[in-house]
Design a protein around this motif. Structure first.
Motif: not given
Length: 336
Positions: A65-75, A34-38, A95-100
């Motif tokens: 990468l082996e060392m970890g996550v790059l460019n992680s964001t809130e979404r 559903l829109r707005g969920s995960k 916070t899934v949007q319709r354009d996802d």
């Protein structure tokens, strides 16, 4: 930051030139939320992870990468679920949007890209039009269920007392990127029942529902009810008519009494006038016998003569105590 970008570029280069020996799995293949969920996706490989990238609708949103996550964001984020012999990462879209909606791709160095499909859906409202119903036994009736603001086109079904009536062929109208659907249920009123309408889309684990209660009355009971209503209406109308007549009677009696009283006074005045007209002139204006004349005669309007002879010897006290000029004369006439 620059070091991370360099690592990212190196990872992409290795990803391009790498072989295809790594076995990669992506789950689930189809996700509906559903829109707005995960939305959650798991990508795993049997070989040691060097570079993993996540792409949403052609957009690179995350690199691991082996060392970890790059460019992680809130979404867009990821967490390591690796176990011995199984290198796994969970990718989350918050916070899934319709354009996802569309393709979600997991690419691991040395393996083929794996693609899943994300569907972003909308939950609307559901209502059975008219609410609770009361019908006479044996009557054919129709209930209408209305689903407003859903995406995609929702599934609509009915149940009576918990017994499923199956899906119905609903009519749907698209308004923008949402759907409004209507579905009717025809049934015969047999007994008291609980009727439910269910509306669902794949993203819902439990359908939305609306419930009404059907009360069925026997023909005899309905006739008694109609007679009771008729009697109530008749009594109310009769009471209103009686009150109107009572008020009208009171007003009529008051007006009649006032008119009768006014007539009585008119008759009294008329009788007095007639009595005076019939009385002789010499009787109507007789002198007051207590009046003392001063010796002068005065003629009144009725033709009578007033004698005003005054004898000073008759009132020695008045003469001795008052001057003649101060003496006031009084005439008294009694008319009968």
């Amino acid at each position: 930051m620059r070091r991370n970008m360099d690592v990212f570029r190196v990872g992409l280069f290795l990803l391009i030139i790498g072989g295809v020996s790594a076995q990669v799995q992506l789950e689930p293949q189809n996700a509906a939320v559903l829109r707005g969920s995960k939305a959650h996706f798991n990508c795993s490989t049997t070989q040691s992870l060097s570079v993993m990238t996540w792409i949403v609708n052609g957009r690179l949103v995350l690199t691991i990468l082996e060392m970890g996550v790059l460019n992680s964001t809130e979404r867009f984020s990821a967490r390591n679920l690796t176990t011995p012999g199984n290198y796994k990462w969970e990718f989350t879209i918050s916070t899934v949007q319709r354009d996802d909606a569309g393709e979600v791709t997991c690419q691991v160095l040395g393996g083929d890209p794996r693609i899943a499909t994300l569907s972003v859906q909308e939950r609307g409202n559901v209502e059975i039009i008219g609410g609770n119903r009361t019908e006479i036994e044996g009557v054919q009736m129709e209930l209408e269920c209305q689903a407003i603001g859903w995406f995609p086109k929702p599934n609509v079904s009915w149940s009576i007392n918990g017994l499923s009536m199956g899906n119905c062929n609903s009519s749907s109208i698209a308004q923008g990127n949402l759907f409004n659907s209507n579905c009717s249920l025809k049934l015969t009123a047999v007994k008291n029942s609980s009727v439910q309408c269910f509306v669902s889309v794949p993203a819902l684990s439990t359908p939305e529902s609306s419930t009404v209660f059907l009360t069925v009355e026997s023909t005899k009971k309905a006739t008694i009810r109609d007679q009771t209503v008729l009697i109530s209406v008749t009594v109310a109308f009769s009471a209103a008519a009686l009150l109107f007549l009572l008020i009208f009677g009171i007003i009529f009696c008051c007006k009649r009494r006032k008119r009768k009283k006014s007539t009585y006074h008119d008759e009294v005045r008329r009788a007095q006038s007639q009595s005076q007209n019939r009385m002789p002139a010499n009787v109507r204006g007789r002198d007051n016998r207590g009046y003392i004349t001063d010796g002068r005669d005065v003629r009144d309007t009725n033709g009578g003569i007033w004698h005003t002879n005054f004898n000073k010897q008759q009132m020695p006290y008045a003469i001795n105590n008052f001057n003649e000029d101060d003496l006031r004369k009084h005439r008294h006439a009694t008319i009968v």
